[in-house]
Design a protein around this motif. Structure first.
Motif, PDB file in Angstrom:
ATOM      1  N   THR A  54      59.563  -3.692  48.121  1.00  0.00           N
ATOM      2  CA  THR A  54      61.015  -3.480  48.170  1.00  0.00           C
ATOM      3  C   THR A  54      61.343  -2.698  49.431  1.00  0.00           C
ATOM      4  O   THR A  54      60.710  -1.666  49.717  1.00  0.00           O
ATOM      5  CB  THR A  54      61.496  -2.685  46.933  1.00  0.00           C
ATOM      6  N   SER A  61      68.787   2.960  54.544  1.00  0.00           N
ATOM      7  CA  SER A  61      68.222   1.882  53.742  1.00  0.00           C
ATOM      8  C   SER A  61      68.428   0.503  54.357  1.00  0.00           C
ATOM      9  O   SER A  61      67.902  -0.488  53.852  1.00  0.00           O
ATOM     10  CB  SER A  61      68.844   1.902  52.337  1.00  0.00           C
ATOM     11  N   LYS A  89      64.288 -11.711  50.825  1.00  0.00           N
ATOM     12  CA  LYS A  89      63.295 -10.774  51.342  1.00  0.00           C
ATOM     13  C   LYS A  89      63.065 -10.952  52.832  1.00  0.00           C
ATOM     14  O   LYS A  89      62.070 -10.467  53.373  1.00  0.00           O
ATOM     15  CB  LYS A  89      61.960 -10.958  50.595  1.00  0.00           C
ATOM     16  N   THR A 108      58.416   0.443  52.836  1.00  0.00           N
ATOM     17  CA  THR A 108      58.671  -0.365  51.635  1.00  0.00           C
ATOM     18  C   THR A 108      58.082   0.352  50.418  1.00  0.00           C
ATOM     19  O   THR A 108      57.129   1.130  50.527  1.00  0.00           O
ATOM     20  CB  THR A 108      58.034  -1.767  51.732  1.00  0.00           C
ATOM     21  N   LYS A 109      58.647   0.068  49.263  1.00  0.00           N
ATOM     22  CA  LYS A 109      58.124   0.572  47.989  1.00  0.00           C
ATOM     23  C   LYS A 109      57.225  -0.495  47.383  1.00  0.00           C
ATOM     24  O   LYS A 109      57.525  -1.690  47.480  1.00  0.00           O
ATOM     25  CB  LYS A 109      59.293   0.865  47.035  1.00  0.00           C
ATOM     26  N   ASP A 111      55.006  -2.025  43.901  1.00  0.00           N
ATOM     27  CA  ASP A 111      55.119  -2.047  42.436  1.00  0.00           C
ATOM     28  C   ASP A 111      53.756  -1.904  41.744  1.00  0.00           C
ATOM     29  O   ASP A 111      53.647  -2.141  40.541  1.00  0.00           O
ATOM     30  CB  ASP A 111      55.807  -3.333  41.974  1.00  0.00           C
TER      31      ASP A 111
END
Length: 262
Positions: A54, A61, A89, A108-109, A111
């Motif tokens: 993400t 952001s 994306k 980026t994050k 998961d």
């Protein structure tokens, strides 16, 4: 580092700083590197995030950091550039005309679904005054990190793990080696007390021996052993008296024999 156009374009993702858990990747993109010194015009970068990522951006952001110059410490231009989203994306980063190295970074994050994440980038630009647009592509890989499912990497470029096998030694605890008691049996020697050397009382018999050819009788009276000085005699008084009477009797007998010869 990703596979792609070498000095033209490289990309990789790293877990920077102290993270617990590690869930934020910093992606680093280098363009026109290694003294390539190409002149880029009308350039832009198309970036596509891989699964499990993400976009977090840089200062904002919706921005990425873009640096022009030999290094970030010696930057000619260091700016935040707003991205243009062209897909769920996929986003576009516009570039300045330049012959310098370009450094792009953003975060980026993750998961936690993968051990290693991928991120694709494609550079478009006219090069060295040409009117023809060139393109160069790179598939960037992140550092490896533990995941629930793992996998999801390109097997052709995946490097074998350099993680050292555990050096923990199996427990060397030995079963109880309790030794039997070393207590030595008593060394007390049996009593060395010598038995009494006191000789038992001996009753001597009085014997009369006749002297052959002389007609004399010789009386040998064995003298009983007297007790040691200070010792108490156990000889009965009657025995002593009896012995004395016998001696007198034999003396008298000897005297009588002597007188009869005359």
């Amino acid at each position: 580092m990703g596979s792609g156009s070498g000095a033209w374009l490289t990309k990789s993702g790293r877990y920077l700083g102290n993270q617990n858990p590690k869930d934020t990747l910093t992606w680093q993109i280098y363009i026109n590197t290694f003294e390539q010194k190409k002149v880029l015009n009308d350039g832009y970068l198309i970036d596509t995030l891989g699964d499990g990522l993400t976009f977090l951006g840089s200062k904002n952001s919706d921005t990425v950091r873009v640096v022009y110059g030999p290094s970030t410490a010696e930057a000619t231009i260091d700016e935040d550039v707003k991205v243009e989203w062209i897909g769920a994306k996929t986003f576009k980063i516009p570039l300045r005309d330049t012959d310098e190295r370009i450094y792009i970074t953003y975060k980026t994050k993750t998961d936690f679904s993968k051990e290693q994440y991928t991120n694709n980038a494609e550079l478009f630009s006219k090069v060295d005054g040409s009117d023809i647009e060139e393109s160069h592509t790179v598939l960037g890989y992140s550092e490896k990190y533990g995941a629930e499912d793992g996998g999801g990497t390109d097997p052709s470029t995946e490097q074998p793990s350099t993680e050292e096998p555990s050096t923990e030694q199996p427990s060397t605890e030995q079963p109880s080696a309790e030794q039997p008691s070393t207590e030595q049996p008593s060394t007390e020697q049996p009593s060395t007390e010598q038995p009494s050397t006191e000789e038992p009382s001996t009753n001597h018999n009085t014997t009369v021996v006749g002297s052959a050819g002389t007609g004399e009788s010789v009386v040998n009276v064995a003298t009983p052993k007297l007790p040691a000085t200070g010792e108490k005699s156990n000889m009965p008084l009657t025995f002593l008296i009896g012995a004395a009477l016998i001696v007198l009797a034999f003396r008298q007998l000897a005297n009588n024999n002597s007188q009869s010869k005359h």
